[in-house]
Structure formats: C-alpha cells, structure tokens
Scaffold this motif. Structure first.
Motif, PDB file in Angstrom:
ATOM      1  N   MET A   1       0.820  -1.187   0.000  1.00 56.32           N
ATOM      2  CA  MET A   1       0.000   0.000   0.000  1.00 56.32           C
ATOM      3  C   MET A   1       0.871   1.261   0.000  1.00 56.32           C
ATOM      4  SD  MET A   1      -3.095   0.315  -0.214  1.00 56.32           S
ATOM      5  CE  MET A   1      -4.311   1.529  -0.245  1.00 56.32           C
ATOM      6  N   LYS A   2       2.081   1.135   0.557  1.00 58.65           N
ATOM      7  CA  LYS A   2       2.993   2.272   0.587  1.00 58.65           C
ATOM      8  C   LYS A   2       3.320   2.711  -0.839  1.00 58.65           C
ATOM      9  CE  LYS A   2       7.266   1.450   1.553  1.00 58.65           C
ATOM     10  NZ  LYS A   2       8.564   1.177   2.185  1.00 58.65           N
ATOM     11  N   TRP A   3       3.542   1.758  -1.730  1.00 58.86           N
ATOM     12  CA  TRP A   3       3.895   2.100  -3.105  1.00 58.86           C
ATOM     13  C   TRP A   3       2.720   2.735  -3.841  1.00 58.86           C
ATOM     14  CZ3 TRP A   3       8.482   2.895  -4.667  1.00 58.86           C
ATOM     15  CH2 TRP A   3       9.546   2.261  -4.030  1.00 58.86           C
ATOM     16  N   ILE A   4       1.522   2.307  -3.522  1.00 56.04           N
ATOM     17  CA  ILE A   4       0.350   2.926  -4.151  1.00 56.04           C
ATOM     18  C   ILE A   4       0.268   4.391  -3.750  1.00 56.04           C
ATOM     19  CG2 ILE A   4      -2.173   2.930  -4.196  1.00 56.04           C
ATOM     20  CD1 ILE A   4      -2.047  -0.119  -4.093  1.00 56.04           C
ATOM     21  N   LEU A   5       0.500   4.673  -2.478  1.00 57.35           N
ATOM     22  CA  LEU A   5       0.471   6.067  -2.024  1.00 57.35           C
ATOM     23  C   LEU A   5       1.593   6.884  -2.656  1.00 57.35           C
ATOM     24  CD1 LEU A   5      -0.425   5.600   1.737  1.00 57.35           C
ATOM     25  CD2 LEU A   5      -1.869   6.507  -0.081  1.00 57.35           C
ATOM     26  N   ILE A   6       2.769   6.282  -2.787  1.00 59.34           N
ATOM     27  CA  ILE A   6       3.884   6.983  -3.431  1.00 59.34           C
ATOM     28  C   ILE A   6       3.567   7.245  -4.898  1.00 59.34           C
ATOM     29  CG2 ILE A   6       6.276   6.730  -4.196  1.00 59.34           C
ATOM     30  CD1 ILE A   6       6.778   5.268  -1.520  1.00 59.34           C
ATOM     31  N   LEU A   7       3.052   6.238  -5.582  1.00 61.26           N
ATOM     32  CA  LEU A   7       2.729   6.400  -7.003  1.00 61.26           C
ATOM     33  C   LEU A   7       1.526   7.320  -7.218  1.00 61.26           C
ATOM     34  CD1 LEU A   7       3.321   2.749  -8.250  1.00 61.26           C
ATOM     35  CD2 LEU A   7       4.783   4.754  -8.589  1.00 61.26           C
ATOM     36  N   TRP A   8       0.737   7.553  -6.184  1.00 55.60           N
ATOM     37  CA  TRP A   8      -0.360   8.512  -6.264  1.00 55.60           C
ATOM     38  C   TRP A   8       0.161   9.922  -5.996  1.00 55.60           C
ATOM     39  CZ3 TRP A   8      -1.786  11.203  -1.789  1.00 55.60           C
ATOM     40  CH2 TRP A   8      -2.884  12.040  -1.924  1.00 55.60           C
ATOM     41  N   ALA A   9       1.020  10.066  -4.983  1.00 50.93           N
ATOM     42  CA  ALA A   9       1.454  11.390  -4.553  1.00 50.93           C
ATOM     43  C   ALA A   9       2.488  12.009  -5.497  1.00 50.93           C
ATOM     44  CB  ALA A   9       2.028  11.317  -3.142  1.00 50.93           C
ATOM     45  N   LEU A  10       3.353  11.202  -6.074  1.00 49.34           N
ATOM     46  CA  LEU A  10       4.421  11.742  -6.919  1.00 49.34           C
ATOM     47  C   LEU A  10       3.884  12.499  -8.141  1.00 49.34           C
ATOM     48  CD1 LEU A  10       7.480  11.974  -7.219  1.00 49.34           C
ATOM     49  CD2 LEU A  10       7.413   9.857  -8.525  1.00 49.34           C
ATOM     50  N   PRO A  11       2.997  11.908  -8.947  1.00 49.24           N
ATOM     51  CA  PRO A  11       2.479  12.676 -10.091  1.00 49.24           C
ATOM     52  C   PRO A  11       1.666  13.901  -9.670  1.00 49.24           C
ATOM     53  CG  PRO A  11       1.961  10.350 -10.346  1.00 49.24           C
ATOM     54  CD  PRO A  11       2.520  10.525  -8.986  1.00 49.24           C
ATOM     55  N   LEU A  12       0.925  13.793  -8.567  1.00 48.74           N
ATOM     56  CA  LEU A  12       0.158  14.953  -8.107  1.00 48.74           C
ATOM     57  C   LEU A  12       1.081  16.079  -7.660  1.00 48.74           C
ATOM     58  CD1 LEU A  12      -2.834  13.459  -6.133  1.00 48.74           C
ATOM     59  CD2 LEU A  12      -2.798  14.449  -8.396  1.00 48.74           C
ATOM     60  N   THR A  13       2.166  15.733  -7.017  1.00 47.37           N
ATOM     61  CA  THR A  13       3.134  16.741  -6.593  1.00 47.37           C
ATOM     62  C   THR A  13       3.795  17.398  -7.802  1.00 47.37           C
ATOM     63  OG1 THR A  13       3.545  15.484  -4.576  1.00 47.37           O
ATOM     64  CG2 THR A  13       5.188  17.125  -5.188  1.00 47.37           C
ATOM     65  N   LEU A  14       4.179  16.598  -8.771  1.00 47.71           N
ATOM     66  CA  LEU A  14       4.802  17.156  -9.971  1.00 47.71           C
ATOM     67  C   LEU A  14       3.832  18.040 -10.741  1.00 47.71           C
ATOM     68  CD1 LEU A  14       6.851  14.084 -11.232  1.00 47.71           C
ATOM     69  CD2 LEU A  14       7.721  16.176 -10.184  1.00 47.71           C
ATOM     70  N   LEU A  15       2.603  17.577 -10.923  1.00 51.00           N
ATOM     71  CA  LEU A  15       1.600  18.360 -11.640  1.00 51.00           C
ATOM     72  C   LEU A  15       1.286  19.660 -10.903  1.00 51.00           C
ATOM     73  CD1 LEU A  15      -0.500  18.636 -13.944  1.00 51.00           C
ATOM     74  CD2 LEU A  15      -2.115  17.511 -12.410  1.00 51.00           C
ATOM     75  N   GLY A  16       1.084  19.563  -9.585  1.00 50.84           N
ATOM     76  CA  GLY A  16       0.777  20.752  -8.799  1.00 50.84           C
ATOM     77  C   GLY A  16       1.925  21.744  -8.792  1.00 50.84           C
ATOM     78  N   SER A  17       3.145  21.232  -8.698  1.00 48.89           N
ATOM     79  CA  SER A  17       4.318  22.113  -8.702  1.00 48.89           C
ATOM     80  C   SER A  17       4.461  22.804 -10.047  1.00 48.89           C
ATOM     81  CB  SER A  17       5.582  21.314  -8.409  1.00 48.89           C
ATOM     82  OG  SER A  17       5.500  20.730  -7.145  1.00 48.89           O
ATOM     83  N   TRP A  18       4.329  22.034 -11.132  1.00 48.61           N
ATOM     84  CA  TRP A  18       4.429  22.647 -12.455  1.00 48.61           C
ATOM     85  C   TRP A  18       3.337  23.687 -12.652  1.00 48.61           C
ATOM     86  CZ3 TRP A  18       0.714  22.603 -16.350  1.00 48.61           C
ATOM     87  CH2 TRP A  18       1.104  23.254 -17.519  1.00 48.61           C
ATOM     88  N   TYR A  19       2.113  23.356 -12.282  1.00 42.81           N
ATOM     89  CA  TYR A  19       1.005  24.280 -12.496  1.00 42.81           C
ATOM     90  C   TYR A  19       1.234  25.571 -11.715  1.00 42.81           C
ATOM     91  CZ  TYR A  19      -3.616  26.294 -12.737  1.00 42.81           C
ATOM     92  OH  TYR A  19      -4.652  27.159 -12.952  1.00 42.81           O
ATOM     93  N   TRP A  20       1.596  25.465 -10.446  1.00 41.99           N
ATOM     94  CA  TRP A  20       1.769  26.651  -9.612  1.00 41.99           C
ATOM     95  C   TRP A  20       2.931  27.508 -10.097  1.00 41.99           C
ATOM     96  CZ3 TRP A  20       5.327  28.741  -6.151  1.00 41.99           C
ATOM     97  CH2 TRP A  20       4.837  29.768  -5.341  1.00 41.99           C
TER      98      TRP A  20
END
Length: 111
Positions: A1-20
């Motif tokens: 489950m740890k990897w699912i959370l990592i694979l969920w959070a990483l793209p969201l962080t990258l997308l949010g960082s790029w957008y902002w």
C-alpha cells in the motif's frame, strides 16, 4: 500500500508544482515553467477536448479530489479494524470495568 500512495502522490506533486510555478511564471530559466508554455499547454488541451482552456484546471482539481477520496476510502477499508480499535481506545470504550477500578485505586493511593 505504501507504493500505491507513493505512485499517487508523486504525479500529483509534480503536476501541482508545475502548475503553480508556471501559473505565476516562476521559471528559474526553464522554458517548461514559463507562463507562455502554461497557456499553450492549456490551449492545446482545450482544443483537443473542445472546451475553453480556463475550464480545464477546475476539472483537473475535481478529478484529483475524487481519485484521492477513492484511494483513501480503499485504504480506510483495508485498515478498518485498526481504525475501529483506535477509535474505541480514543473514546474509552475498550476499557473493562476492572481496568477502571484499577485506575481509580491507583489515583486514590497517591502520596
């Protein structure tokens, strides 16, 4: 489950960082973080989807919220016994009457 959370959070962080960063044109000299590329990306997506470019960010935010709720509900369902036990401990429902008496006796014997 740890990897699912990592694979969920990483793209969201990258997308949010790029957008902002690109929205506020904080580009550090990188073309990908410029406001011009930001506008171009949303213009292309708007043409592909057939909607105005300014409607895309709220749609992406709604999708992120729904996906996050789905992921955390699956996580909560998988750990429902631990969550229920923690809630019962927090509310004090797990203590037996004997445990309550021991606690009261220890408090009354204080020097």
């Amino acid at each position: 489950m740890k990897w699912i959370l990592i694979l969920w959070a990483l793209p969201l962080t990258l997308l949010g960082s790029w957008y902002w960063l690109s929205y506020y044109d904080i580009n550090f000299g990188y073309l990908i973080l410029t406001r011009q590329l930001h506008d171009l990306v949303f213009e292309i997506y708007g043409q592909v989807l057939g909607i105005p470019p300014q409607d895309i960010p709220p749609l992406v935010l709604k999708a992120v919220i729904i996906d996050s709720l789905a992921l955390f509900s699956i996580l909560a369902f998988r750990r429902r016994k631990k969550i229920a036990a923690a809630y019962r401990r927090w509310k004090g429902w797990d203590q037996s009457p004997e445990a309550d008496l021991l606690i009261d006796d220890n408090l009354s014997r204080a020097p």
